[in-house]
Design an enzyme around this catalytic site. Structure first.
Site, short mmCIF file in Angstrom:
data_model
loop_
_atom_site.label_atom_id
_atom_site.label_comp_id
_atom_site.label_asym_id
_atom_site.label_seq_id
_atom_site.Cartn_x
_atom_site.Cartn_y
_atom_site.Cartn_z
N HIS A 82 36.62 48.80 41.69
CA HIS A 82 35.38 48.49 42.40
C HIS A 82 35.70 47.75 43.68
O HIS A 82 36.60 46.91 43.72
CB HIS A 82 34.46 47.62 41.54
CG HIS A 82 33.17 47.27 42.22
ND1 HIS A 82 32.11 48.14 42.27
CD2 HIS A 82 32.81 46.17 42.93
CE1 HIS A 82 31.12 47.58 42.97
NE2 HIS A 82 31.52 46.39 43.38
N ASP A 161 19.47 45.06 36.38
CA ASP A 161 20.14 44.91 37.68
C ASP A 161 19.41 45.70 38.76
O ASP A 161 19.30 45.23 39.90
CB ASP A 161 21.59 45.37 37.58
CG ASP A 161 22.29 45.32 38.92
OD1 ASP A 161 22.46 44.21 39.46
OD2 ASP A 161 22.64 46.38 39.46
N ARG A 168 16.62 41.14 45.44
CA ARG A 168 17.63 40.40 46.20
C ARG A 168 17.71 40.91 47.63
O ARG A 168 17.85 40.13 48.58
CB ARG A 168 19.01 40.53 45.54
CG ARG A 168 19.19 39.70 44.28
CD ARG A 168 20.48 40.09 43.57
NE ARG A 168 21.63 39.94 44.43
CZ ARG A 168 22.77 40.64 44.29
NH1 ARG A 168 22.87 41.55 43.33
NH2 ARG A 168 23.77 40.42 45.09
N SER A 183 25.78 41.42 38.82
CA SER A 183 25.39 42.79 39.17
C SER A 183 26.55 43.76 39.00
O SER A 183 26.42 44.80 38.35
CB SER A 183 24.88 42.82 40.62
OG SER A 183 24.60 44.14 41.02
N LYS A 187 27.24 46.43 35.27
CA LYS A 187 27.34 47.90 35.36
C LYS A 187 28.72 48.38 34.93
O LYS A 187 28.84 49.42 34.26
CB LYS A 187 27.03 48.34 36.79
CG LYS A 187 25.55 48.18 37.16
CD LYS A 187 25.26 48.55 38.59
CE LYS A 187 25.75 47.52 39.57
NZ LYS A 187 25.26 47.69 40.93
#
Length: 432
Positions: A82, A161, A168, A183, A187
């Site tokens: 990620h 989320d 947000r 967040s 996931k």
């Protein structure tokens, strides 16, 4: 239990209990907590932070708010990566193919871009026919068969989320470490991967502008991952200037393919090899990062990484002729050069401004429902530290209009040329 009491508690810098956090997440998903109260708590968290325990609890409750992917039917250690987002950050595309070519299954669930941070899915959709939305079983079968799939979120993963992130974005609470960490990790944990390598960006084009902020976020992410039994590590890398030489969807697919053919820019290659080496070690295909790096380099030399990328394109309905013929993708009508105004050395090339310039051309989104122009973007000819001569092209603007005066001015304003070369640091720190 009342939401107003929870808001009051966090506003006064107190630690929330597990039950209070669960009440909040459940209420967000059910719709029983109105957006204005959710927004109030998000702002209180933004200003007063959360403890490690609060962060972990929020992450797990968000993860448990929806579906979990079961990847146990895929043999081997599943490893994902990620990035916290940046300009020209196409790392996932060549990286996933190279790691898969080593024999590690890479089930990658990615996102779209908003603003100047381009999304992996948007880049892939520049390939004609490529489908980023496939069913869960097809996703699992493809990873089994090809060792690689890159798709959008399937099913109902972390619905809390989705609702919290939307608020947000419009309440200016995006760059909050506990909210970013929960967040991302909710996931990733729900996606069923065994190990995760996180590329935390720092600098002008990143959410975290300073190294201390990036270190704090990296530690938060790794601690949450380890807390649920996931193999997890983070690397902090620079995002003060764009990564690689191309910014834009088609352009970044071109650069991905160039890299897999052994012709990619050095900064992109170095970051891909560094992140990939840790993925290979976590996937237990090498004992050291040095050994892992050699294996990854071999996947470029022998063409196996390019083969994995092509197999993924075919499996997901894309036009595989793109591997050798970039013209099958959309391209901009005009190419406009930006000449240097003086001699010297490039001292600054602000990533955020280059990203915004690409977005203004149509290559990114200001609103979630904006339509992308896949062919536009910016191609860099000089990076920080490079020698520059007056009149020499610093970059090429790929546009579908010949009137790009606003973009040209924006780019000139983000570029600085100095009398002396400035050394550039790409990778700052590894956090395990």
């Amino acid at each position: 239990m009342r939401m107003v009491d929870i808001i009051d508690k966090k506003r006064n810098k107190q630690e929330l209990t597990d039950a209070e956090i669960q009440f909040f997440v459940d209420g967000v998903v059910s719709g029983e907590i109105p957006d204005y109260q959710t927004s109030a708590l998000l702002m209180a968290i933004f200003f007063n932070n959360m403890t490690d325990h609060e962060r972990s609890t929020l992450t797990l409750d968000m993860m448990n708010s929806g579906d979990h992917l079961d990847l146990s039917g895929i043999p081997g250690i599943k490893v994902d990566k990620h990035s916290t987002g940046g300009v020209g950050d196409k790392v996932s595309l060549p990286l996933a193919a190279m790691v898969a070519a080593v024999g590690i299954p890479v089930p990658m669930i990615s996102g779209r871009g908003l603003g100047h941070t381009g999304g992996t899915l948007d880049k892939l959709e520049a390939i004609p026919g490529f489908k980023v939305e496939i069913g869960e079983q097809d996703f699992i079968d493809q990873v089994k068969q090809e060792k690689l799939a890159i798709i959008g979120a399937t099913g109902n993963i972390a619905p809390a989320d989705k609702k919290i992130y939307a608020l947000r974005d419009v309440t200016d609470t995006v760059d909050s470490i506990p909210l970013i960490a929960s967040s991302i990790m909710s996931k990733k944990i729900a996606s069923g991967t065994d190990a995760l390598v996180i590329d935390v960006k720092t600098g002008s084009g990143a959410f975290m502008k300073t190294l201390p902020e990036s270190e704090e976020l990296a530690h938060a992410l790794v601690e949450i991952g380890k807390g649920v039994g996931m193999k997890c590590m983070a690397l902090i890398s620079d995002m003060n200037q764009p990564l690689g030489n191309k910014v834009g969807n088609t352009l970044e697919i071109e650069e991905t393919l160039d890299l897999l053919k052994g012709n990619g820019p050095q900064d992109l290659l170095d970051l891909v090899l560094t992140l990939g080496s840790y993925m290979v070690v976590l996937g237990q295909k090498a004992e050291t990062v040095e050994e892992a790096r050699q294996k990854l380099e071999k996947t470029i030399a022998d063409g196996s990484a390019l083969d994995r990328f092509k197999a993924m394109v075919i499996a997901q309905g894309g036009d595989s002729s793109v591997i050798d013929d970039y013209s099958v993708m959309p391209h901009a009508q005009f190419k406009i050069e930006l000449p240097a105004k003086q001699d010297g050395y490039l001292a600054q090339l602000s990533a955020d401004e280059v990203g915004i310039a690409s977005m203004k051309l149509g290559g990114g989104r200001e609103k979630a429902d904006d339509q992308l122009d896949y062919g536009v973007g910016i191609e860099l000819h000089k990076k920080v530290g490079d020698k520059v001569k007056k009149g020499e092209s610093l970059l090429t603007i790929h546009a579908d209009s010949s009137d790009v005066a606003e973009v040209q001015e924006m780019l000139y304003n983000c570029i600085k040329i100095a009398d002396e070369a400035k050394p550039y640091q790409m990778i700052y720190e590894v956090i395990e």
